[in-house]
Design an enzyme around this catalytic site. Structure first.
Site, PDB file in Angstrom:
ATOM      1  N   ASP A   1      -4.440   4.416   6.258  1.00 35.31           N
ATOM      2  CA  ASP A   1      -4.978   3.765   5.058  1.00 35.31           C
ATOM      3  C   ASP A   1      -4.087   2.573   4.660  1.00 35.31           C
ATOM      4  O   ASP A   1      -2.929   2.486   5.081  1.00 35.31           O
ATOM      5  CB  ASP A   1      -5.001   4.819   3.943  1.00 35.31           C
ATOM      6  CG  ASP A   1      -5.532   4.290   2.635  1.00 35.31           C
ATOM      7  OD1 ASP A   1      -6.424   3.418   2.650  1.00 35.31           O
ATOM      8  OD2 ASP A   1      -5.037   4.767   1.588  1.00 35.31           O
TER       9      ASP A   1
ATOM     10  N   ASP B   1      -4.027   0.779   0.907  1.00 33.82           N
ATOM     11  CA  ASP B   1      -3.486   0.865  -0.465  1.00 33.82           C
ATOM     12  C   ASP B   1      -2.806   2.203  -0.720  1.00 33.82           C
ATOM     13  O   ASP B   1      -3.392   3.261  -0.487  1.00 33.82           O
ATOM     14  CB  ASP B   1      -4.614   0.637  -1.486  1.00 33.82           C
ATOM     15  CG  ASP B   1      -5.157  -0.777  -1.370  1.00 33.82           C
ATOM     16  OD1 ASP B   1      -4.396  -1.673  -0.976  1.00 33.82           O
ATOM     17  OD2 ASP B   1      -6.354  -0.975  -1.653  1.00 33.82           O
TER      18      ASP B   1
END
Lengths: 175, 175
Positions: free
Chosen positions: B8, B10
């Protein structure tokens, strides 16, 4: 739970062959027949291949492409019966990313942003079906691959072929 | 064949909590402590939540975010041993799409465009591992989910937790 379908954009939802032909005619005054694109990488059908490659990096190219015949009505049906994801290998052309989302919002406003995937390699996408014009995307796919006909894939025979959106509808009505 | 890891952006590669804090201070002259973000959706830590939501739609927000401590060295290791895909749920914020690609090109230039996926829902992403800070992404994941610590997920206990990039390295060195 609804079955999942991954749907490609260029040459499936988007009539990108027609768009290449139209942009080439606009720039060079020469209209290439769609027949010329059969059995070869689409770019090789055009006398000035470098110019055609450059279209892919030109702002506005993807945003202004026409929708494929029959796609809107057929997608209305699929969106009701299946969980449909749009999966486009857009990452090679970063300027196309927002254009592709805007294009989808125009022609397929009922597709939620949650169901849009812009990627490079599609090998980590896992759905029950993949409708795509490229063998390189269909070959590693773990679900049922469905080859959407385009000039460049005319000679491929090792996947279930659907020639147009009417045949997509017939296929998903029959399963 | 190398095992695949989906990573991922953020709160994993990108220190987006710090970025919220910095932008909030810049606009409102109030510095919120990182401790305030523990155990609640990050936006709720800020007095003016609407302004923080607006950051997400502001051009330049994602492009200017700082890289997470330890991420660059740890990713160097992972990129050698595994097939690493960056998988970011960016589709809700179309202006972020090209910014996220530019950000990756700056901090992780060895990541190929083929290995970048910008999506909405991550449920159709299939890899051996997923490193993510959101339970909603980890819960439906078919491989090994790995919860990367962030303030908002402090109270979740049902996934293997990795508190920082050193712990990610330790984990992948031990398997």
């Amino acid at each position: 739970m609804k079955k999942t379908i991954a749907v490609d954009m260029d040459n499936v939802l988007v009539d990108i062959e027609q768009h290449f032909i139209d942009w080439y005619e606009k720039d060079f005054g020469v209209r290439i027949s769609k027949d010329k694109l059969i059995g070869i990488p689409e770019i090789e059908a055009f006398p000035n291949q470098e110019a055609v490659k450059q279209f892919l990096y030109t702002p506005g190219f993807f945003r202004s492409a026409p929708v494929m015949e029959g796609a809107i009505a057929a997608m209305d049906f699929l969106l009701n019966k299946f969980e449909v994801y749009i999966v486009s290998a857009a990452m090679e052309f970063p300027q196309s990313l927002s254009e592709k989302v805007e294009w989808l919002n125009e022609y397929f406003p009922s597709i939620h942003w949650k169901n849009i995937v812009l990627c490079g390699d599609k090998s980590i996408i896992h759905c029950d079906y993949l409708i795509d014009d490229y063998i390189k995307n269909l070959d590693p796919f773990k679900g049922q691959p469905l080859l959407f006909s385009a000039g460049h894939n005319a000679n491929h025979t090792h996947h279930k072929r659907l020639n147009n959106w009417n045949e997509v509808l017939d296929y998903f009505n029959s399963i």
